[in-house]
Write an enzyme that holds these catalytic residues in place. Structure first.
Site, short mmCIF file in Angstrom:
data_model
loop_
_atom_site.label_atom_id
_atom_site.label_comp_id
_atom_site.label_asym_id
_atom_site.label_seq_id
_atom_site.Cartn_x
_atom_site.Cartn_y
_atom_site.Cartn_z
N GLY A 14 0.92 -1.34 -0.06
CA GLY A 14 0.06 0.05 -0.02
C GLY A 14 0.87 1.24 0.00
NE ARG A 18 -7.90 7.43 4.55
CZ ARG A 18 -8.63 6.56 5.34
NH1 ARG A 18 -9.01 5.39 4.84
NH2 ARG A 18 -9.27 7.00 6.25
CB THR A 84 -6.63 -8.87 -0.40
OG1 THR A 84 -7.86 -9.02 -0.87
CG2 THR A 84 -6.80 -7.28 0.29
CG ASN A 372 32.43 14.89 18.95
OD1 ASN A 372 32.07 16.53 19.42
ND2 ASN A 372 31.59 14.28 18.82
NE ARG A 426 42.58 28.37 34.88
CZ ARG A 426 42.70 27.85 36.00
NH1 ARG A 426 43.70 27.87 36.82
NH2 ARG A 426 42.04 26.74 36.37
#
Length: 452
Positions: A14, A18, A84, A372, A426
């Site tokens: 199918g 719809r 079917t 990453n 830092r």
């Protein structure tokens, strides 16, 4: 007693227009699995069983899904949609091999169970030529009615053709059928197309069987189990039924769901003992949760392994490839992806750990980020056992932090850190006496000038 051989033909051709979607209907998900996967998983996979899936043209994705779920499945293409019975005959190559039992199912009925398929085969052992699955509909309007006399099915009457008296019948046709495999092909080949649409319908098999002097029977099930999916609204309804079913199974298995109606589970979720799931948790496909683990509120987990006595969340996101060792702790606003965190690891808040392996008993402070991705490729971060990463640290992959190493808060680590080493990166802190007061004075003058 020798087991009976079987062939299940699943009709999945199918288009599902719809559904208003470019995705083939049977590939839409319920509880993290496609509609087709649910049906295929319910079909017999034992010795002597075989499986055929009828798909539409240009639906290679449906064939791929069928083979992913059941690698042994054969797929056949229905080039034209002529009903079917016509769809079943698209699998003629499988039918002619001959089996004891032929089952015909539909790829858009995800709630059907293996037990129901087994019950449908039972009358065939007693000599019935056909068993039709039926249900009592709350509103039978539009359904074909099953006309039963003296315990035997004598006709399937479509709603438009039913008399006023027949329309009072609530026993309706679910479409699923089980045929005596020795006679099935001959019966289906007799089905004609003398109807308004010129199509070949399996329901006509009942009258053919009666004309042959054979018997047809009805096997009843619940209306929920045979819900077909044709619209997004029906998809949502099936999801609700499935979630209710999965929550009940989890509760019966000993899982504590504090507010069951708020928890979303996948069909393949597995639980250990004494697992606790708090409200508003979403668990997607591929998740296993071991003994004593707690998933706190508003967490989202997909394709992840959660070890014993792990704590996750609240507000955590575990993405595919996450593996949490026993006793690990993932706190609020933490995201992991393709990351192995060994036993006792703590990532308590506001961190991202992706493409990483974190050794046992390490601690990642708030704001730790494994950098990453360089815009082109993903790279790995390796953190040794017992390492301590201070808050607001960025680990630029590929990088290795040794066992017992200590990363000072606010550092951007771009080079490997040896075992037991201290790494701090830092800028030098500078202090300018009175600088804040002078800054405020300048800004206030600028603001006043703009107001003139």
């Amino acid at each position: 007693m020798t087991a009976r051989s079987s062939l299940t033909v699943v009709l999945a051709a199918g288009e599902g227009t719809r559904m208003r979607s470019s995705l083939p209907k049977v590939l839409h998900p319920v509880a993290g699995q496609s509609l087709l996967a649910h049906v295929l998983n319910a079909t017999d996979a034992g010795e002597g069983s075989s499986l055929a899936v009828v798909i539409g043209p240009d639906h290679a994705a449906v064939a791929d899904e069928a083979h992913r779920v059941r690698p042994e499945a054969q797929t056949f293409v229905q080039r034209e949609r002529l009903g079917t019975a016509h769809a079943v005959l698209a699998a003629r190559e499988a039918l002619v091999r001959g089996v004891d039992d032929l089952l015909v199912a539909f790829g858009d009925t995800p709630l059907i169970s293996a037990e129901t398929f087994a019950r449908m085969r039972a009358p065939l052992r007693e000599g019935a030529a056909l068993a039709v699955l039926g249900f009592h509909a709350a509103d039978p309007t539009g359904y074909g009615r099953l006309i039963v006399e003296n315990g035997k099915l004598v006709a399937i009457r479509e709603h438009a053709d039913a008399s006023a008296e027949e329309r009072k019948i609530t026993l309706c046709n679910a479409g699923v059928m089980a045929f005596d495999g020795r006679r099935a092909l001959a019966i289906i080949e007799k089905i004609g197309n003398s109807n308004i649409k010129g199509e070949y319908y399996l329901v006509d098999a009942v009258s053919i069987i009666r004309d042959m002097g054979l018997e047809a029977v009805v096997i009843e099930t619940s209306e929920d189990e045979v819900r077909g999916i044709n619209t997004k609204a029906q998809l949502a309804e099936a999801e609700a039924v499935m979630q209710t079913r999965l929550r009940k199974q989890a509760l019966e298995a000993g899982v504590t769901l504090i507010a069951p109606e708020t928890v979303y589970l996948a069909a393949d979720t597995t639980f250990g003992k004494d697992v606790v799931i708090e409200p508003f948790v979403v668990i997607g496909p591929g998740v296993s949760i071991d003994d004593g683990a707690v998933i706190h509120s508003f967490s989202h987990v997909v394709e992840a392994r959660i070890g014993k006595k792990v704590s996750v969340g609240p507000y955590a996101r575990l993405r595919p490839g996450t593996s949490l060792g026993d006793g690990a702790r993932i706190g609020n606003f933490v995201e992991t992806k393709a990351a192995v965190l060994e036993a006792g690891v703590k990532v308590n808040h506001l961190s991202y750990v992706g493409d990483a392996h974190v050794g046992a008993n390490s601690n990642l402070g708030a704001g730790t980020i494994t950098c990453n991705y360089d815009g082109f490729l993903k790279h790995k971060t390796l953190i040794g056992e017992g390492a301590f990463v201070g808050t607001n640290s960025s680990l630029v992959a590929p990088v290795k932090i040794g066992k017992g190493a200590y990363i000072g808060s606010g550092s951007v680590i771009t080079k490997d850190v040896p075992d037991d080493a201290l790494a701090v990166e830092r800028s030098q802190q500078t202090i300018r006496e009175g600088g804040a007061a002078r800054y405020r004075e300048i800004k206030l003058k600028q603001k006043a000038a703009k107001g003139k």
